[in-house]
Design an enzyme around this catalytic site. Structure first.
Site, mmCIF file in Angstrom:
data_model
loop_
_atom_site.group_PDB
_atom_site.id
_atom_site.type_symbol
_atom_site.label_atom_id
_atom_site.label_comp_id
_atom_site.label_asym_id
_atom_site.label_seq_id
_atom_site.Cartn_x
_atom_site.Cartn_y
_atom_site.Cartn_z
ATOM 1 N N ARG A 63 13.273 39.248 2.941
ATOM 2 C CA ARG A 63 12.101 40.116 2.752
ATOM 3 C C ARG A 63 10.909 39.541 3.494
ATOM 4 N NH1 ARG A 63 14.070 39.883 -2.343
ATOM 5 N NH2 ARG A 63 12.884 37.998 -2.800
ATOM 6 N N LEU A 64 9.956 40.434 3.813
ATOM 7 C CA LEU A 64 8.720 39.990 4.476
ATOM 8 C C LEU A 64 7.642 39.646 3.447
ATOM 9 C CD1 LEU A 64 7.929 39.565 7.347
ATOM 10 C CD2 LEU A 64 7.397 41.989 7.573
ATOM 11 N N GLU A 109 10.432 36.837 16.155
ATOM 12 C CA GLU A 109 11.864 36.634 15.933
ATOM 13 C C GLU A 109 12.018 36.149 14.495
ATOM 14 O OE1 GLU A 109 14.452 37.150 18.002
ATOM 15 O OE2 GLU A 109 13.063 37.965 19.483
ATOM 16 N N ARG A 168 2.507 35.114 -11.910
ATOM 17 C CA ARG A 168 3.391 34.079 -12.479
ATOM 18 C C ARG A 168 2.755 33.493 -13.740
ATOM 19 N NH1 ARG A 168 6.851 31.241 -7.728
ATOM 20 N NH2 ARG A 168 7.258 33.163 -6.599
ATOM 21 N N HIS A 210 7.924 22.780 -6.873
ATOM 22 C CA HIS A 210 6.732 22.953 -6.041
ATOM 23 C C HIS A 210 6.242 21.596 -5.527
ATOM 24 C CE1 HIS A 210 6.722 27.141 -6.822
ATOM 25 N NE2 HIS A 210 6.355 27.051 -8.093
ATOM 26 N N LEU A 269 -3.101 20.892 16.434
ATOM 27 C CA LEU A 269 -2.341 21.921 15.713
ATOM 28 C C LEU A 269 -3.269 22.812 14.886
ATOM 29 C CD1 LEU A 269 0.443 22.998 14.563
ATOM 30 C CD2 LEU A 269 0.145 21.302 12.739
ATOM 31 N N ASP A 285 10.361 29.466 0.611
ATOM 32 C CA ASP A 285 10.930 30.041 -0.604
ATOM 33 C C ASP A 285 12.025 29.141 -1.174
ATOM 34 O OD1 ASP A 285 11.248 31.900 -2.552
ATOM 35 O OD2 ASP A 285 12.266 33.382 -1.319
ATOM 36 N N SER A 300 0.564 34.019 -2.583
ATOM 37 C CA SER A 300 0.238 35.396 -2.209
ATOM 38 C C SER A 300 -0.724 36.006 -3.226
ATOM 39 C CB SER A 300 1.511 36.240 -2.149
ATOM 40 O OG SER A 300 1.930 36.559 -3.457
ATOM 41 N N TRP A 345 -0.402 35.584 -8.597
ATOM 42 C CA TRP A 345 -1.157 35.375 -9.843
ATOM 43 C C TRP A 345 -0.386 35.897 -11.045
ATOM 44 C CZ3 TRP A 345 -4.819 32.076 -8.876
ATOM 45 C CH2 TRP A 345 -5.483 32.092 -7.636
#
Ligand code: FPP
Length: 251
Positions: free
Chosen positions: A205-206, A218, A79, A45, A142, A28, A73, A77
């Site tokens: 926030r989640l 955590e 935005r 970005h 990874l 963020d 997310s 859309w």
């Protein structure tokens, strides 16, 4: 020199035995980072992709098993068309330019989210995403999970629907459904639950991210804006994780 060079900084005192297996990051602050420089949000970005490259490389160097990042997310859309277009452009560029390197480094790419439900006009992005998944699916390094057109509630409903279908067809009995079976229907099937969730830019926030998988994660937040989140900031976060006492509901 290989882009995925080993970390030779001496001041880092991470205990390699106590690293989280699965790190998730809400990247963020790109927009604010750009605005503070008098630049358009899309500039932030672009810088965010550079930061992401460094964090992926460092996760790989440290031997972290899974890294999940929130790229877009199901609500993003909303935005402006300009910002969505720029993000989709960056995504395509990323998968075009970086795939060879990621594959060489044995990185396995998964996309968490509804690729086929993306709006019309993004067919090139969709095929680049499918190509990345297919090409890297045999890799054992990874696990890089990119959440895209993703929502945690949507993911849970999708899993419930799939289990309901299986039960309705007689393949399973409703009584057989347990946490492991449920987790097996999530986009993260087969991966460990999230140990450590990082959110940059000071927000607490989640935001509909990995709601099921973060049950015992955590949580760590930092005021650093995502484009400034570098290896040192990541190490600081991982050191904080290593100081936590995880009890999983016990004492
Ligand atoms: C949040 O910052 C960031 C996003 C919504 C996008 C994150 C995407 C990237 C870092 C790059 C794209 C990813 C790939 C895989 C190429 P914000 O825009 O909400 O910032 P603000 O809170 O300061 O407005």
């Amino acid at each position: 020199m290989a882009i995925f060079g080993k970390d030779d900084r001496e001041h880092v005192r991470l205990d390699r035995e106590k690293l989280p297996r699965h790190v998730a990051i809400i990247m963020d602050g790109n927009g604010r980072w750009a605005q503070r420089r008098g630049m358009p949000r899309t500039f932030g970005h672009k810088a965010g992709v550079e930061a992401l490259r460094e964090i992926i490389r460092h996760s790989d160097d440290l031997g972290i098993e899974a890294l999940t990042i929130y790229a877009f997310s199901s609500e993003n859309w909303k935005r402006s068309a300009e910002e969505v277009g720029a993000l989709m452009g960056l995504l395509l560029e990323y998968f075009t330019k970086e795939l060879d390197e990621l594959h060489r480094e044995n990185v396995r790419i998964r996309i968490l989210g509804d690729i086929d439900g993306m709006p019309k006009g993004l067919e090139r992005q969709q095929s680049a995403l499918h190509a990345a998944i297919d090409r890297t699916q045999g890799n054992t390094g990874l696990n890089l999970n990119i959440a895209l057109n993703y929502g945690g509630q949507q993911e849970i409903v999708r899993a419930a629907r799939q289990l309901a279908r299986r039960a309705a067809s007689g393949e399973i009995a409703p009584e057989e459904i347990d946490q492991a079976m449920f987790a097996g229907e999530l986009y993260t099937a087969g991966l460990p639950e999230v140990d450590f969730l990082i959110r940059t830019s000071g927000e607490m926030r989640l935001s509909n991210f990995l709601l099921y998988q973060c049950a015992y994660a955590e949580f760590y937040q930092t005021d650093v804006l995502w484009p400034d989140f570098d290896r040192d900031a990541y190490d600081e976060a991982l050191l904080a994780y290593q100081r936590r006492n995880r009890r999983f509901g016990g004492v």
